[in-house]
Design an enzyme around this catalytic site. Structure first.
Site, PDB file in Angstrom:
ATOM      1  N   GLY A 154       0.799  -1.138  -0.125  1.00  0.00           N
ATOM      2  CA  GLY A 154       0.093  -0.021   0.017  1.00  0.00           C
ATOM      3  C   GLY A 154       0.814   1.337   0.116  1.00  0.00           C
ATOM      4  N   ASP A 199      -3.643   8.784  14.859  1.00  0.00           N
ATOM      5  CA  ASP A 199      -4.568   8.253  13.864  1.00  0.00           C
ATOM      6  C   ASP A 199      -5.286   6.980  13.924  1.00  0.00           C
ATOM      7  OD1 ASP A 199      -5.652   8.978  11.611  1.00  0.00           O
ATOM      8  OD2 ASP A 199      -4.050   8.531  10.410  1.00  0.00           O
TER       9      ASP A 199
HETATM   10  N1  LIG Z   1       4.375  -3.543   9.217  1.00  0.00           N
HETATM   11  C1  LIG Z   1       3.342  -3.813   8.162  1.00  0.00           C
HETATM   12  N2  LIG Z   1       2.889  -4.957   7.968  1.00  0.00           N
HETATM   13  C2  LIG Z   1       2.003  -5.361   6.913  1.00  0.00           C
HETATM   14  N3  LIG Z   1       1.464  -4.227   6.304  1.00  0.00           N
HETATM   15  C3  LIG Z   1       1.847  -3.030   6.490  1.00  0.00           C
HETATM   16  C4  LIG Z   1       2.810  -2.830   7.152  1.00  0.00           C
HETATM   17  N4  LIG Z   1       3.034  -1.338   7.240  1.00  0.00           N
HETATM   18  C5  LIG Z   1       2.354  -0.868   6.451  1.00  0.00           C
HETATM   19  N5  LIG Z   1       1.435  -1.841   5.889  1.00  0.00           N
HETATM   20  C6  LIG Z   1       0.536  -1.566   4.797  1.00  0.00           C
HETATM   21  O1  LIG Z   1       1.053  -0.816   3.694  1.00  0.00           O
HETATM   22  C7  LIG Z   1      -0.214   0.259   3.674  1.00  0.00           C
HETATM   23  C8  LIG Z   1       0.519   1.468   3.575  1.00  0.00           C
HETATM   24  O2  LIG Z   1       1.105   2.035   4.956  1.00  0.00           O
HETATM   25  P1  LIG Z   1       1.556   3.417   5.044  1.00  0.00           P
HETATM   26  O3  LIG Z   1       1.917   3.536   6.599  1.00  0.00           O
HETATM   27  O4  LIG Z   1       2.425   3.967   4.142  1.00  0.00           O
HETATM   28  O5  LIG Z   1       0.391   4.404   4.690  1.00  0.00           O
HETATM   29  P2  LIG Z   1      -1.104   4.688   5.107  1.00  0.00           P
HETATM   30  O6  LIG Z   1      -1.529   4.122   6.360  1.00  0.00           O
HETATM   31  O7  LIG Z   1      -2.008   3.873   3.932  1.00  0.00           O
HETATM   32  O8  LIG Z   1      -1.289   6.216   4.764  1.00  0.00           O
HETATM   33  P3  LIG Z   1      -0.830   7.480   5.579  1.00  0.00           P
HETATM   34  O9  LIG Z   1       0.695   7.222   5.990  1.00  0.00           O
HETATM   35  O10 LIG Z   1      -0.840   8.349   4.622  1.00  0.00           O
HETATM   36  O11 LIG Z   1      -1.828   7.557   6.863  1.00  0.00           O
HETATM   37  C9  LIG Z   1      -1.104   0.071   4.873  1.00  0.00           C
HETATM   38  O12 LIG Z   1      -2.164   0.481   4.806  1.00  0.00           O
HETATM   39  C10 LIG Z   1      -0.932  -1.479   5.060  1.00  0.00           C
HETATM   40  O13 LIG Z   1      -1.899  -2.082   4.372  1.00  0.00           O
END
Ligand SMILES: Nc1ncnc2c1ncn2[C@@H]1O[C@H](COP(=O)(O)OP(=O)(O)OP(=O)(O)O)[C@@H](O)[C@H]1O
Length: 315
Positions: free
Chosen positions: A34, A145
């Protein structure tokens, strides 16, 4: 425009190999998990097996998230979020890209889990969440958040974990990232100052959202509207005393909210306020035996729900 530029620069195909400039770590992209406001997260294969790798052109946001993950690792007990592996830079064909790697947390997000396994799980997951929040608050942080997409239910046995620590803010500052529905400022019920009551408001909204999967917008007086939504729902209304207190910032700590919620969950919901008062007196008299009972209650609830969960898979 800016966002599209970095997104294009951080877009890589499965099979791409990323090599850390400073530590020499070697990761092969499996697929994209994502993308957020400032980076893309990939599932990658590294020396520790499946690993989540977040890359960005913005070194400040990477450093700030890494600092939060480091702070998480100091929280007593299991880390509430993914364990941090390493932070490095990669000299990609498109220039230098900053990245960090962390534990890959597998599982559905909280709303998906509840839709699949039933609302019986809401209470116990929120109890787990409050436990984690209490520890995080003790360390001087606010998660900020809180929303289902940022909460993964891993397991079995089901265990709630945080992902996306971008909103985690040190106590006293302004919350860095928030989502309207879970934000007390949006509902006119408080400021966006980083403090425990901010997270407890969002926890209450998270609870409400599990019973109203279609989010609703604010119309007029936010306070009146939320009370009406809670009290008009046949199952949610049972939790009204706890949800209201959290919405109005009346809980001094996540621990207190958890205590009241456990009383309702242990099926003494007919006179919650009386029970809450009795429990408070009992806790004062015997703090140790109180927390022992809480632990046993959470354990029992988890075992019963877990047995139901396994059973539903066998059917
Ligand atoms: N440690 C992890 N293990 C599994 N999936 C993850 C992990 N970190 C992130 N993800 C996945 O990657 C996606 C993107 O994560 P990211 O933290 O960059 O942004 P976001 O939550 O979509 O947006 P924002 O940071 O703008 O709030 C998440 O929605 C999640 O599905």
């Amino acid at each position: 425009m800016m966002m599209n530029t970095w997104k294009t620069q951080c877009k890589f195909l499965p099979g791409t190999v990323i090599i850390g400039k400073w530590h020499g770590g070697n990761y092969q992209i499996i697929r994209e998990l994502g993308s957020g406001a400032n980076g893309i997260v990939y599932l990658a294969k590294g020396v520790r097996g499946h690993t989540a790798l977040k890359m960005s052109m913005d070194s400040l946001s990477i450093t700030s998230e890494v600092n939060v993950l480091k702070a998480f690792s100091k929280v007593p007990g299991d880390s509430p979020g993914p364990s941090l592996y390493e932070m490095d830079d990669w000299e990609s064909p498109r220039g230098r890209i900053h990245f960090y790697t962390m534990e890959y947390i597998q599982g559905p997000d909280m709303l998906t889990f509840i839709k699949k396994n039933g609302q019986t799980w809401v209470g116990i997951l929120i109890v787990q969440l409050l436990d984690t929040l209490e520890k995080l608050h003790q360390e001087g942080w606010t998660f900020g958040d809180l929303k289902p997409e940022n909460l993964i239910v891993s397991g079995p046995p089901p265990r709630i974990r945080f992902i996306d620590v971008g909103g985690t803010t040190i106590k006293g500052r302004a919350i860095k990232e928030f989502t309207e529905f879970f934000d007390r400022g949006y509902w006119g019920l408080g400021s966006r100052k980083s403090e425990p009551t901010y997270d407890l408001f969002s926890t209450s909204m998270l609870f409400i959202h599990m019973y109203y999967p279609k989010k609703f917008s604010r119309v007029g007086d936010g306070k009146k509207q939320l009370i009406q939504q809670i009290d008009s729902h046949s199952e949610l209304s049972r939790f009204s005393p706890v949800l209201r207190k959290a919405l109005f910032g009346e809980y001094g700590s996540a621990k207190k909210m958890k205590g009241d919620l456990l009383i309702l969950l242990s099926d003494k919901g007919d006179k919650p306020v009386t029970y809450a008062r009795r429990s408070a007196t009992r806790q004062r008299k015997n703090k140790k035996s109180g927390s022992m009972k809480e632990t046993v209650m959470v354990l029992l609830l988890t075992i019963v729900l877990y047995a139901l969960y396994i059973y539903s898979y066998l059917l």
